[in-house]
Write a protein that holds these residues in place. Structure first.
Motif, PDB file in Angstrom:
ATOM      1  N   ALA A 112      18.165   0.699  -4.763  1.00 16.75           N
ATOM      2  CA  ALA A 112      17.748   0.955  -3.409  1.00 16.75           C
ATOM      3  C   ALA A 112      15.694   1.784  -4.185  1.00 16.75           C
ATOM      4  N   PRO A 113      14.438   1.703  -3.891  1.00 13.51           N
ATOM      5  CA  PRO A 113      13.906   2.510  -4.330  1.00 13.51           C
ATOM      6  C   PRO A 113      14.385   3.898  -4.068  1.00 13.51           C
ATOM      7  N   PHE A 114      14.202   4.525  -4.613  1.00 11.77           N
ATOM      8  CA  PHE A 114      14.298   6.144  -3.666  1.00 11.77           C
ATOM      9  C   PHE A 114      13.500   7.109  -3.425  1.00 11.77           C
ATOM     10  N   PHE A 115      12.629   6.916  -3.428  1.00 12.82           N
ATOM     11  CA  PHE A 115      11.386   8.192  -3.514  1.00 12.82           C
ATOM     12  C   PHE A 115      10.458   7.323  -1.886  1.00 12.82           C
ATOM     13  N   LEU A 116       9.721   6.934  -2.511  1.00 13.17           N
ATOM     14  CA  LEU A 116       9.322   5.702  -0.654  1.00 13.17           C
ATOM     15  C   LEU A 116      10.260   4.990  -0.096  1.00 13.17           C
ATOM     16  N   LYS A 117      11.182   5.443   0.959  1.00 14.60           N
ATOM     17  CA  LYS A 117      12.145   4.549   1.034  1.00 14.60           C
ATOM     18  C   LYS A 117      12.089   3.352   1.712  1.00 14.60           C
ATOM     19  N   PRO A 118      12.833   2.414   1.305  1.00 19.46           N
ATOM     20  CA  PRO A 118      13.535   1.885   2.890  1.00 19.46           C
ATOM     21  C   PRO A 118      13.752   2.362   3.732  1.00 19.46           C
ATOM     22  N   TRP A 119      13.066   2.033   5.404  1.00 18.78           N
ATOM     23  CA  TRP A 119      13.843   2.744   6.044  1.00 18.78           C
ATOM     24  C   TRP A 119      15.099   1.083   7.206  1.00 18.78           C
ATOM     25  N   ASN A 120      15.048   0.441   6.806  1.00 19.07           N
ATOM     26  CA  ASN A 120      16.101  -0.524   7.079  1.00 19.07           C
ATOM     27  C   ASN A 120      15.296  -1.737   6.503  1.00 19.07           C
ATOM     28  N   LYS A 121      17.152  -2.549   6.692  1.00 19.54           N
ATOM     29  CA  LYS A 121      17.211  -3.476   6.213  1.00 19.54           C
ATOM     30  C   LYS A 121      16.330  -4.594   5.742  1.00 19.54           C
ATOM     31  N   ASP A 122      15.209  -5.271   6.244  1.00 19.08           N
ATOM     32  CA  ASP A 122      14.677  -5.851   6.217  1.00 19.08           C
ATOM     33  C   ASP A 122      13.158  -5.008   5.265  1.00 19.08           C
ATOM     34  N   VAL A 123      13.186  -4.274   5.364  1.00 21.31           N
ATOM     35  CA  VAL A 123      12.447  -3.333   4.574  1.00 21.31           C
ATOM     36  C   VAL A 123      13.078  -3.240   3.007  1.00 21.31           C
ATOM     37  N   LEU A 124      14.677  -3.264   2.947  1.00 23.25           N
ATOM     38  CA  LEU A 124      14.733  -3.408   1.434  1.00 23.25           C
ATOM     39  C   LEU A 124      15.174  -4.678   0.852  1.00 23.25           C
ATOM     40  N   ASN A 126      13.008  -7.034   1.846  1.00 31.16           N
ATOM     41  CA  ASN A 126      11.476  -7.759   1.308  1.00 31.16           C
ATOM     42  C   ASN A 126      11.955  -6.948  -0.433  1.00 31.16           C
ATOM     43  N   PHE A 127      12.148  -5.635  -0.646  1.00 32.49           N
ATOM     44  CA  PHE A 127      11.666  -5.262  -2.026  1.00 32.49           C
ATOM     45  C   PHE A 127      11.890  -5.847  -2.992  1.00 32.49           C
ATOM     46  N   LEU A 128      13.689  -5.760  -2.799  1.00 31.46           N
ATOM     47  CA  LEU A 128      15.037  -7.121  -3.679  1.00 31.46           C
ATOM     48  C   LEU A 128      13.881  -8.019  -4.017  1.00 31.46           C
ATOM     49  N   LYS A 129      13.716  -8.846  -2.752  1.00 28.89           N
ATOM     50  CA  LYS A 129      13.314 -10.579  -2.986  1.00 28.89           C
ATOM     51  C   LYS A 129      12.310 -10.572  -3.538  1.00 28.89           C
ATOM     52  N   GLU A 130      10.732  -9.206  -3.838  1.00 29.68           N
ATOM     53  CA  GLU A 130      10.143 -10.192  -5.309  1.00 29.68           C
ATOM     54  C   GLU A 130      10.569  -8.995  -6.166  1.00 29.68           C
ATOM     55  N   VAL A 131      11.632  -8.593  -6.095  1.00 28.17           N
ATOM     56  CA  VAL A 131      12.515  -8.761  -7.564  1.00 28.17           C
ATOM     57  C   VAL A 131      12.873  -9.345  -8.117  1.00 28.17           C
ATOM     58  N   ALA A 132      13.993  -9.487  -7.745  1.00 28.76           N
ATOM     59  CA  ALA A 132      14.731 -11.074  -7.490  1.00 28.76           C
ATOM     60  C   ALA A 132      14.049 -12.267  -8.264  1.00 28.76           C
ATOM     61  N   ALA A 133      12.914 -12.597  -7.353  1.00 31.66           N
ATOM     62  CA  ALA A 133      12.101 -13.930  -7.692  1.00 31.66           C
ATOM     63  C   ALA A 133      10.789 -13.758  -8.405  1.00 31.66           C
ATOM     64  N   ALA A 134      10.885 -12.727  -9.899  1.00 35.34           N
ATOM     65  CA  ALA A 134      10.650 -12.776 -10.898  1.00 35.34           C
ATOM     66  C   ALA A 134      11.399 -12.772 -12.400  1.00 35.34           C
ATOM     67  N   ALA A 135      12.962 -13.186 -11.923  1.00 34.20           N
ATOM     68  CA  ALA A 135      13.976 -13.956 -12.251  1.00 34.20           C
ATOM     69  C   ALA A 135      14.231 -14.510 -11.988  1.00 34.20           C
ATOM     70  N   GLU A 157      25.500  -4.948   6.422  1.00 34.55           N
ATOM     71  CA  GLU A 157      24.794  -5.010   7.108  1.00 34.55           C
ATOM     72  C   GLU A 157      23.206  -5.634   5.703  1.00 34.55           C
ATOM     73  N   LEU A 158      22.821  -5.539   4.782  1.00 35.07           N
ATOM     74  CA  LEU A 158      22.288  -5.836   3.369  1.00 35.07           C
ATOM     75  C   LEU A 158      22.558  -7.661   4.017  1.00 35.07           C
ATOM     76  N   LEU A 159      23.878  -8.010   3.279  1.00 36.47           N
ATOM     77  CA  LEU A 159      24.718  -9.337   2.952  1.00 36.47           C
ATOM     78  C   LEU A 159      24.607 -10.348   4.285  1.00 36.47           C
ATOM     79  N   ALA A 160      24.225  -9.844   4.830  1.00 37.29           N
ATOM     80  CA  ALA A 160      24.653 -10.967   6.022  1.00 37.29           C
ATOM     81  C   ALA A 160      23.041 -12.205   5.772  1.00 37.29           C
ATOM     82  N   GLY A 161      23.233 -13.086   5.246  1.00 41.91           N
ATOM     83  CA  GLY A 161      21.957 -13.894   5.737  1.00 41.91           C
ATOM     84  C   GLY A 161      21.292 -13.847   4.564  1.00 41.91           C
ATOM     85  N   ILE A 162      21.828 -12.887   3.631  1.00 35.75           N
ATOM     86  CA  ILE A 162      20.643 -12.039   2.222  1.00 35.75           C
ATOM     87  C   ILE A 162      19.947 -13.519   1.509  1.00 35.75           C
ATOM     88  N   GLN A 163      20.945 -14.721   1.537  1.00 38.05           N
ATOM     89  CA  GLN A 163      20.903 -15.350   0.594  1.00 38.05           C
ATOM     90  C   GLN A 163      19.285 -16.605   1.301  1.00 38.05           C
TER      91      GLN A 163
END
Ligand SMILES: CC(=O)N[C@H](C=O)[C@@H](O)[C@H](O)[C@H](O)CO
Ligand SMILES: CC(=O)C(=O)O
Length: 320
Positions: A112-124, A126-135, A157-163
């Motif tokens: 997870a980005p660790f300076f300006l942090k995602p404050w909930n599951k959906d925000v996290l 959204n970030f990871l999704k953009e990373v994964a989509a690049a590959a 919590e993060l894993l629920a529905g992640i796919q």
């Protein structure tokens, strides 16, 4: 949907960055490092540029070069090379993800980005999704390490529905001691073929009981063989033998933790055990002290964890 070529099981070592004196990465030892892990430790999968490899202390160009070297030198020798591409800048993460795909890595992972942090599951997500989509052709792993990122969103919590959001999501590297969270990750995703990779080496046996499918950790660099013996005993349902191995590994980790154990100390121990110069860590980390290394060496000897230890040096602490 994207499946790894092989399911990620067994042990994965976290690659150490091998840094020579002038703080230039010493690429020349990576080939030897691959051979050492495969032949001496029975470790065939590598997690590159993570915590132990000081991935976040390297420049993007260095991270690309290190990744490339592992993929190249590991060809036909390693089962899986997973590249950690996490960064504070989404653009940098995406660049590293695309690069990992280009060079033929087997998967990517991100913290997870660790300076300006995602404050909930959906925000996290959204970030990871953009990373994964690049590959989009590579399996994606989330690297959960709350003690270091400060992002404490529960993995379960993060894993629920992640796919639905991240179709390439393939699993989790779980570096936390919360076995309730870990167990629920496994329990709630039984029908999905996720890899549940545990990252607290001293507690691996408990995680295996909870359904871990593999492990990623720093100590497998030099305790891979011992840990493989534990995995084997577990596989055979010989739990008392497995526990003996786990306790034996714990004795060492407990000893070094009391002396102050981290990435620098891992490099020193690995240099000692393998004979491959891992180089010093980078600032802000400081090189392990001579005193630490001497003490660690004595402990390794008394546990019979060092190769070529003569019988006369064996003591009662040694584990079979
Ligand atoms: C924080 C950290 O570096 N964790 C490593 C991997 O995730 C582990 O391999 C530990 O070094 C190991 O479990 C010893 O505590
Ligand atoms: C230890 C570990 O898993 C890492 O280097 O990320």
């Amino acid at each position: 949907l994207c499946q790894p070529k092989k399911h990620l099981g067994g042990l994965m070592t976290a690659s150490l960055v091998v840094v020579a004196v002038l703080l230039e990465i010493n690429f020349s030892v990576i080939g030897r490092y691959v051979d050492y892990l495969v032949e001496e430790q029975g470790v065939k999968s590598i997690f590159v540029n993570g915590t132990t490899g000081e991935g976040l202390s390297l420049s993007i160009s260095e991270r690309r070069q290190v990744a490339e070297e592992w993929v190249t030198k590991g060809r036909n020798k390693l089962d899986q090379v997973v590249i950690h591409v996490g960064a504070l800048s989404l653009k940098e993460s995406q660049e590293l993800a695309r690069h990992a795909a280009e060079i033929g890595a087997d998967g990517i992972a991100a913290i997870a980005p660790f300076f300006l942090k995602p404050w909930n599951k959906d925000v996290l997500i959204n970030f990871l999704k953009e990373v994964a989509a690049a590959a989009p052709a590579l399996p994606f792993y989330y690297y959960h390490i709350p003690a270091l990122t400060g992002v404490k969103i529960r993995a379960e919590e993060l894993l629920a529905g992640i796919q639905d959001k991240i179709p390439t999501f393939q699993g989790l590297k779980f570096s936390d001691t919360d076995l309730l969270d870990f167990g629920q990750c496994v329990d709630q995703n039984r029908q999905r073929q996720f890899a549940f990779l545990f990252g607290v080496d001293e507690q691996l046996l408990s995680a295996l009981v909870m359904g871990a499918t593999g492990a990623v950790g720093s100590t497998y660099n030099y305790l891979g063989k011992k840990t493989n013996q534990m995995l084997e005993a577990f596989e055979q349902k010989d739990f008392s033998t497995a526990l003996n191995y786990q306790f034996c590994i714990q004795r060492f980790i407990n000893f070094v933790v009391k002396l102050g154990f981290g990435v620098s100390q891992t490099k020193a121990i690995m240099t000692l055990v393998s004979g491959i110069p891992m180089g010093p860590p980078r600032l802000p980390l400081q090189k392990a002290s001579r005193e630490f290394t001497d003490n660690a060496e004595a402990k390794l000897k008394s546990l019979d964890f060092l190769p070529f230890t003569g019988l006369k040096d064996r003591n009662l602490e040694a584990c079979s």
